[in-house]
Design a protein around this motif. Sequence first.
Motif, short mmCIF file in Angstrom:
data_model
loop_
_atom_site.label_atom_id
_atom_site.label_comp_id
_atom_site.label_asym_id
_atom_site.label_seq_id
_atom_site.Cartn_x
_atom_site.Cartn_y
_atom_site.Cartn_z
N LYS A 272 1.04 -1.15 -0.13
CA LYS A 272 0.06 -0.01 -0.01
C LYS A 272 0.79 1.30 -0.16
N LYS B 68 -9.23 -2.97 6.59
CA LYS B 68 -9.57 -2.09 5.79
C LYS B 68 -8.29 -1.79 5.19
N THR C 147 -6.63 -1.70 1.41
CA THR C 147 -6.58 -2.42 0.35
C THR C 147 -5.58 -3.12 -0.68
N ALA D 149 -10.53 -9.82 -5.70
CA ALA D 149 -11.01 -8.01 -5.78
C ALA D 149 -9.91 -7.40 -6.57
#
Length: 333
Positions: A191, A258, A260, A297
Amino acid sequence: MSRTPRTPRPPRTSDTPGRRRSTHRVLPALALLTLTVGTLTACGDNDSAPEHAASAAAPAPAPASATASPSSGAGPAGVSKLRMITNDGHRLAFHVTPGTGDDRTIVLDSGGGEDSSQWKDLVPKLHAATGATVITYDRAGLGKSDVVPGPWKVESAVDDLKAGLDELGVTENVTLVSHSQAGEIANYFAKDYPRMLSGAVLVDANLPPFFTDEQIPRLVAVSKPQVDAAMKDPDKPANRQLISTAEGFAPAHQEFHKVTWPDSVPATVIVSEKTPLDGSPEDAQHWRDAAAAFTEAGPDRTLVTAEGSSHDVPKDRPDLVLKEIESMSATEH
């Protein structure tokens, strides 16, 4: 950094299960805080328990050759060299096996309670197969790295890894390989620094979809007896690691849920057939579902099942781990 996109592949199952080991040990709670005491086991040799991996005392000062500047290189190709790197007041042990000419780097990050020795049998094979620079390291409190008091914080672990790679002059084209708890580090690292990564292989790794509001209290509850027992002898290395992981576990993993994964970083997710929750069918299925959800995802993600393997996939199925790292590292950039 540009790369040629990998063709998405459907979920697949490995076809050559490794030899089953006859010696069993209870999976350390610190690996995931996800076990029911006495029912969840992992295959492995007795000497692979975290007691041998964690260091109770700070390491002795490194020799001058181990603290050379990045420009001095890491020794001849095929030979691993220890580099002690200081970050935020503590020292970390990085083990570097230099590549044979290109700029690819493979970083192997061990599971909870394991130090860099978890990869000792895989490193020479991986180096020979890919020609890439291979780096393993000991997270704080493990192996030759200094102990850092207080709760384990994934942000600090990410900072340690980034500082080490910076000191070694590694800034891009990294394939990150992460087992178990190291999956949390991988998710935050990807991230924050997506351009450093050419891809990742997540080996039965902690993934955000697993840590739901329903699951987190279950993990805390089933690990509580072991955490309570560890607090009776907090100086024991394995106990120290368990206690530090347990502190603040719930809020930390609510935040982790949370996170991603960036679409720009391809990922292969290896999930063990038995999962780390083999004693609880409901939790084991949730583990598998989380791996599938993570894979679905985003683009350029592949799900692989390690047949016949416990949670300790690097020991049970090194052939499969090697194959998937080779495949990811070979992606054009």
